[in-house]
Design an enzyme around this catalytic site. Structure first.
Site, PDB file in Angstrom:
ATOM      1  N   ASN A   7      35.823  37.202  49.012  1.00 54.19           N
ATOM      2  CA  ASN A   7      37.165  37.614  48.550  1.00 54.19           C
ATOM      3  C   ASN A   7      37.793  36.317  48.254  1.00 54.19           C
ATOM      4  OD1 ASN A   7      39.515  38.693  48.156  1.00 54.19           O
ATOM      5  ND2 ASN A   7      39.531  40.173  49.647  1.00 54.19           N
ATOM      6  N   ARG A  97      34.843  40.209  45.130  1.00 50.75           N
ATOM      7  CA  ARG A  97      36.107  40.660  44.904  1.00 50.75           C
ATOM      8  C   ARG A  97      36.165  39.875  43.518  1.00 50.75           C
ATOM      9  NH1 ARG A  97      42.077  39.013  46.154  1.00 50.75           N
ATOM     10  NH2 ARG A  97      43.205  40.258  44.446  1.00 50.75           N
ATOM     11  N   HIS A 185      45.099  45.102  42.164  1.00 47.38           N
ATOM     12  CA  HIS A 185      45.083  45.799  43.553  1.00 47.38           C
ATOM     13  C   HIS A 185      44.357  47.069  43.641  1.00 47.38           C
ATOM     14  CE1 HIS A 185      49.188  44.000  44.810  1.00 47.38           C
ATOM     15  NE2 HIS A 185      48.175  42.864  45.411  1.00 47.38           N
ATOM     16  N   ARG A 246      56.896  36.235  43.548  1.00 45.01           N
ATOM     17  CA  ARG A 246      57.002  36.553  42.129  1.00 45.01           C
ATOM     18  C   ARG A 246      58.023  37.615  41.821  1.00 45.01           C
ATOM     19  NH1 ARG A 246      50.970  39.102  42.288  1.00 45.01           N
ATOM     20  NH2 ARG A 246      50.749  37.872  44.172  1.00 45.01           N
ATOM     21  N   GLU A 388      40.304  46.214  52.014  1.00 42.70           N
ATOM     22  CA  GLU A 388      39.691  46.101  50.730  1.00 42.70           C
ATOM     23  C   GLU A 388      38.241  45.419  50.787  1.00 42.70           C
ATOM     24  OE1 GLU A 388      43.484  44.064  49.907  1.00 42.70           O
ATOM     25  OE2 GLU A 388      42.913  44.336  48.001  1.00 42.70           O
TER      26      GLU A 388
END
Ligand code: AMP
Length: 403
Positions: A7, A97, A185, A246, A388
């Site tokens: 990942n 990923r 996501h 962000r 994940e």
């Protein structure tokens, strides 16, 4: 089968090794081995940390020789204190990923030269992430030979979004240029949707769900018929909600104004919007909600403003997802903030009370996935601990078993 998950993010590379037998386990298993490279530990120094049930490894390595650092990470699987396998040949499959899969990839896929070329081509849309993902794939080719590799795309779960939700109302040219909402996501939203359907004892295809992934990055997904029909992140992971560093959505004219009046360059705007905005930008304290809430207790007004904006944006976008769905059977909170902050969950749900959605006032959340709505709530509300890496491992298992 032993499944290695890679990942790779912009500043770190997380990896873990799962062992799965002939059937998928009912509960998410503990990985045999976990490793992390922090590429920005110190200037020019990468930190490698490996943990297993038996031992630990910590090393500082020159950050400019990235393949060498990844090689050390991989070697810790079969050498030294952290050894969990006798030989690299024991690894059956490696799952990566991959942040951007564009419009073509609706699900996870075995990596071929064509898939690699597509990931490379899509680097134009994800210039920080896709090259790091490709680097991981090539490192595996170099150090583990021709082991099967699988790409699990962040965008895939959103790839069937209707055009009305995906296409920006700019010039029509944008559509041809691939400028559209992709959403991110996806692995987390998909895991949470599957998991909540399982906990509700319902078929996912008959549920309307909103999943709120609130971590350092934040996004919502509106889920119908088992896939995302709307989401808050867009062409890049900058769109939508206010996040740790962000900004989320801002009026694009602000950028034009800053360029014209203050001479900002594209790189400076990129830095401001991605690294210096959000909770950090407004509070001036931190991107971490824990530090923000602590500062609020001490009367810090900018910290209070940061949280107020965060909540306002969350409520506003939740309203948008609700209208895209036209009804709701389940609401899910996940990610570091979603899983841990009862304050954010309560504030997000408060305006939903007129729809009869009510939280249990105590909201006791354990390490287990938990129902947090009141018994008489019109819609169930859940905290799901997102997984994940496990979802990537599960996809690898399914692709290999069915090939
Ligand atoms: P993630 O990106 O999912 O790992 O989430 C990281 C963020 O979760 C941190 O930056 C914090 O803002 C937030 N977080 C983690 N633990 C807590 C907590 N106990 N209470 C509030 N926020 C938390």
């Amino acid at each position: 089968m032993k499944i290695l998950v890679m990942n790779a993010g912009s500043s770190s590379q997380k990896s873990c090794l799962y062992e799965i037998g002939n059937a998928l386990p009912a509960k998410v298993p503990e990985p045999l081995w976990e490793a992390k490279i922090d590429w920005t530990h110190q200037p020019n120094v990468a930190e490698l940390k490996v943990t297993t049930g038996k031992g630990e490894l910590k090393a500082e390595l020159p950050a400019d020789d990235r393949p060498q650092v990844i090689q050390q990470l991989l070697q810790s699987l079969w050498t030294g204190e952290t050894q969990v396998i006798a030989d690299p040949q024991e690894i059956t499959v490696v799952g990566h990923r991959v942040v951007h899969g564009g419009q073509d990839y609706h699900s996870s896929i075995r990596i071929t030269p064509d898939v690699k070329a597509a990931i490379d081509r899509l680097s134009a849309l994800a210039p920080v992430h896709n090259p790091a993902n490709l680097e991981g794939i090539e490192a595996i080719e170099q150090f583990l030979g021709d082991v099967p590799q699988v790409a699990v795309f962040d965008t895939a779960f959103h790839a069937q979004m209707p055009d009305a939700a995906a296409i920006y109302p700019g010039e029509y040219d944008w559509v041809e240029k691939g400028i559209r909402r992709y959403g991110f996501h996806g692995t987390s939203h998909r895991y949470c949707a599957d998991r909540v359907a399982e906990l509700m004892g319902r078929n996912l295809n008959e549920l309307r769900l909103i999943t709120c992934h609130l971590g350092n990055g934040c996004s919502l997904a509106a889920i119908q018929n088992g896939h995302s029909i709307d989401t808050t992140m867009g062409f890049t992971p900058l769109d939508g909600l206010m996040m740790g560093t962000r900004s989320g959505s801002v009026d694009p004219s602000i950028l034009i104004y800053l360029m014209r009046q203050e001479g900002y360059t594209a790189d400076q705007l990129d830095q401001v919007l991605n690294k210096k905005s959000g909770l950090l930008g407004i509070s001036g304290i931190s991107n971490d909600l824990r530090s923000i809430t602590e500062a609020i207790e001490f009367g810090n007004t900018r910290a209070k403003l940061a949280l107020d904006i965060y909540i306002h944006r969350l409520r506003r976008e939740l309203g948008g997802m609700l209208m895209s769905l036209g009804g709701l059977d389940g609401l899910v909170f996940t990610g570091g903030v979603g899983e841990n902050s009862a304050r954010v969950r309560s504030a997000a749900c408060e305006p939903l009370s007129w729809l009869g959605i009510k939280l249990d006032p105590h909201q006791f959340v354990s390490r287990e996935d938990t129902l947090i709505s009141a018994p008489d709530s019109a819609t169930s509300v859940w905290v799901i601990h997102t997984q994940e890496d496990w979802t990537i491992a599960r996809d690898c298992w399914e692709i290999l078993v069915n090939s």
